[in-house]
Write an enzyme that holds these catalytic residues in place. Sequence first.
Site, PDB file in Angstrom:
ATOM      1  N   GLY A   9       0.740  -1.293   0.013  1.00 23.01           N
ATOM      2  CA  GLY A   9      -0.086   0.118   0.118  1.00 23.01           C
ATOM      3  C   GLY A   9       0.857   1.261   0.010  1.00 23.01           C
TER       4      GLY A   9
ATOM      5  N   GLU B 108      -1.277   3.098 -14.344  1.00 22.85           N
ATOM      6  CA  GLU B 108      -2.377   2.372 -14.895  1.00 22.85           C
ATOM      7  C   GLU B 108      -3.859   2.940 -14.592  1.00 22.85           C
ATOM      8  OE1 GLU B 108      -1.584  -1.398 -13.268  1.00 22.85           O
ATOM      9  OE2 GLU B 108      -2.832  -0.831 -11.540  1.00 22.85           O
TER      10      GLU B 108
ATOM     11  N   HIS C 119     -10.997  -6.073  -4.202  1.00 19.85           N
ATOM     12  CA  HIS C 119      -9.780  -6.629  -4.250  1.00 19.85           C
ATOM     13  C   HIS C 119      -9.907  -7.984  -4.186  1.00 19.85           C
ATOM     14  CE1 HIS C 119      -5.371  -6.116  -2.820  1.00 19.85           C
ATOM     15  NE2 HIS C 119      -5.504  -7.374  -2.708  1.00 19.85           N
TER      16      HIS C 119
ATOM     17  N   GLU D 184      -0.520  -7.893  -8.821  1.00 23.86           N
ATOM     18  CA  GLU D 184       0.890  -8.072  -8.347  1.00 23.86           C
ATOM     19  C   GLU D 184       0.686  -9.643  -7.610  1.00 23.86           C
ATOM     20  OE1 GLU D 184       1.592  -4.885  -5.715  1.00 23.86           O
ATOM     21  OE2 GLU D 184       1.374  -6.175  -3.958  1.00 23.86           O
TER      22      GLU D 184
ATOM     23  N   ARG E 190       5.159 -14.179  -0.328  1.00 22.16           N
ATOM     24  CA  ARG E 190       5.344 -14.616   1.063  1.00 22.16           C
ATOM     25  C   ARG E 190       3.794 -15.231   1.528  1.00 22.16           C
ATOM     26  NH1 ARG E 190       3.758  -9.261   0.733  1.00 22.16           N
ATOM     27  NH2 ARG E 190       1.687  -8.896   1.720  1.00 22.16           N
TER      28      ARG E 190
ATOM     29  N   ARG F 259      -8.566  -7.673  11.455  1.00 22.94           N
ATOM     30  CA  ARG F 259      -7.420  -7.202  12.247  1.00 22.94           C
ATOM     31  C   ARG F 259      -7.712  -6.323  13.185  1.00 22.94           C
ATOM     32  NH1 ARG F 259      -2.867  -6.358   7.149  1.00 22.94           N
ATOM     33  NH2 ARG F 259      -3.771  -8.033   5.648  1.00 22.94           N
TER      34      ARG F 259
END
Lengths: 458, 170
Positions: free
Chosen positions: A165, A200, A208, A288, A292, A338
Amino acid sequence: MFDKVLIANRGEIALRVARTCREMGIRTVAVHSTDDRDSAVVSYADESVQIGPAPARKSYLDIAAVVEAALRTGAEAVHPGYGFLSEDPDFAEVCRDNGLVFIGPPPEVIAQLGDKTAARGVMARAGLPLLPGSLDPLGSASEARSLADDIGYPVIIKAAAGGGGRGMRVVHDAAEFGRAHRETVAVAQALFGDPRVYVERYLATARHVEIQVLCDRHGNAVHLGERDCSTQRRHQKLVEETPAPGLPRELVERMGEVSVAGARAVGYVGAGTFEFLVGPDGRFYFMEVNTRIQVEHPVTELVTGLDLVRAQIEVAAGAELGLRQQDVVPRGVAIECRVNVEDPERDFAPAPGRLVEFSPPGGPFVRVDTHGYPGYRVPASYDSMLAKVLVWAPDRPTALARMDRALAEFRIAGPGVRTTTAFLRRVLAHESFRAGTHSTAIVGQVLDEQHGPHRAAG
Amino acid sequence: MTQGVITDNGHELFNGLTERLDGHRALLEETRRSVVRLLADVPTAPKRLRVQAGDVVVEVEWDDAGQPVTVVAAGAPAAPEPPAPEGEYLTSPTVGVFYRAPQPGAPPFVAEGDRVRPGQQVGIVEAMKLMIPVEADRAGLVARALAADGETVEYGTRLFELAPPDRTAG
């Protein structure tokens, strides 16, 4: 299988990796900074090594100190967690050069996918759909400007080396392009030491959605379904869930297929995540690859029954994937929230401190991944995420009710400590979230309705 | 435990920054830089430091029984008594293997009873095939060598104990 693994990270992910290692009969080495002496993983792991002072640059990001700690303690492999050195190809290479197994993709693959423009190029050739934009970093401001004019506004300028981000800027019209371009280049240089940017199309109301993949060294690759990560604030995810509500299954299946094709095209090994934007018209675009384990991986674990960290370790040790695509059958709904030590009333300013009271929720189908405990002093030196609350349920309404119940149960208190639990409950209660029609704009909408539009602009 | 609180209305100070740089992180980074400058002005390292963005709040907490110390951003800092040193140690700068001598068989850099001055090399830590010199960060008399030659050390491992200042004075 490895006898001993060093965990090159901190916080909840370090503890989470240590737990799976213990289940696998692998001994663990925790590394920590001076600020993290009291961290839960330090007492949980079999051994610990203090590798440096509080600033991450001098401890968790110090490749020599981490590798030396692994060599000193006789570890055979290194699990990098997320953040810190997890996507640093130099670290993966130094591990390899010193006879340590890096639990992740080969350094060449990390380097290729870490360069966002290189990743776009290779994925475009592998057949993944991209947003209209540049395939290569743009040489000059005028070149970037004319491309933006061609694409049509709004556009987003992104640092080629960016991620998490950081290092991106949305531009709404041609008049603000020049300044935004200059600033993004400067930020890219300052944050990543690499001034290259690309442009872009920007989808303001996109969703997302990301696909988890798993690949071994023997050419086997599967995808484990999707996660919807649309609930974000300043490009930082707050809530993740699977399945993506309202997304046609055949669309998700297609995203999974192209992700596996993309992973094969680069010789991917280990766990990885392909990130996509899904537009209001139902078309999806590759963004992208995260090379990980991700914060939100337990969402996938809850619906597939797989331990992704275990799979990472097994694959790194050379094992073949024990499952084929048809073996992956997601069941039910999983949601993750979170919990950060941040004050939503003060523009989400970090609010760490000593946890006088810390009582995580329990009950059926609730999982809490955290390094917190009563008396723990949350250091101000690191990320503000303190816990991840996850629930599983057979259907989304039950999962939402369960998550609301779990968040309401969570007791966290201490001098100066504030958390995002109450704010998360407001997000989950929002009409568009409940309907599953929300986009990446939802957090702004919740803030607007709470305080008026001026709060969201900050 | 003493606590000092610094508050300031940070809106004007940071308004431009949040626009120009990468949002909140830039604000925090700038706050941290201010804190580093602030710490340079306080006489002892605090036990705890709390930084909050938005309406800027910086809380500094010292771990001693002295008087409360309040440092006001605009005003002159009060100078508290520095706490008495508890015992001084020279510590390892990183994780690795500690060597007391420049090479096997050679006399050690320093022995018990030696005086050291700031910047003087007192040992070597080998990490990642690099020989990292360990230098004294203060003057003193070496009272005890705590780490053996060839011992594995980590960051902060105590290598030498220095005698208290009253014994080294003069």
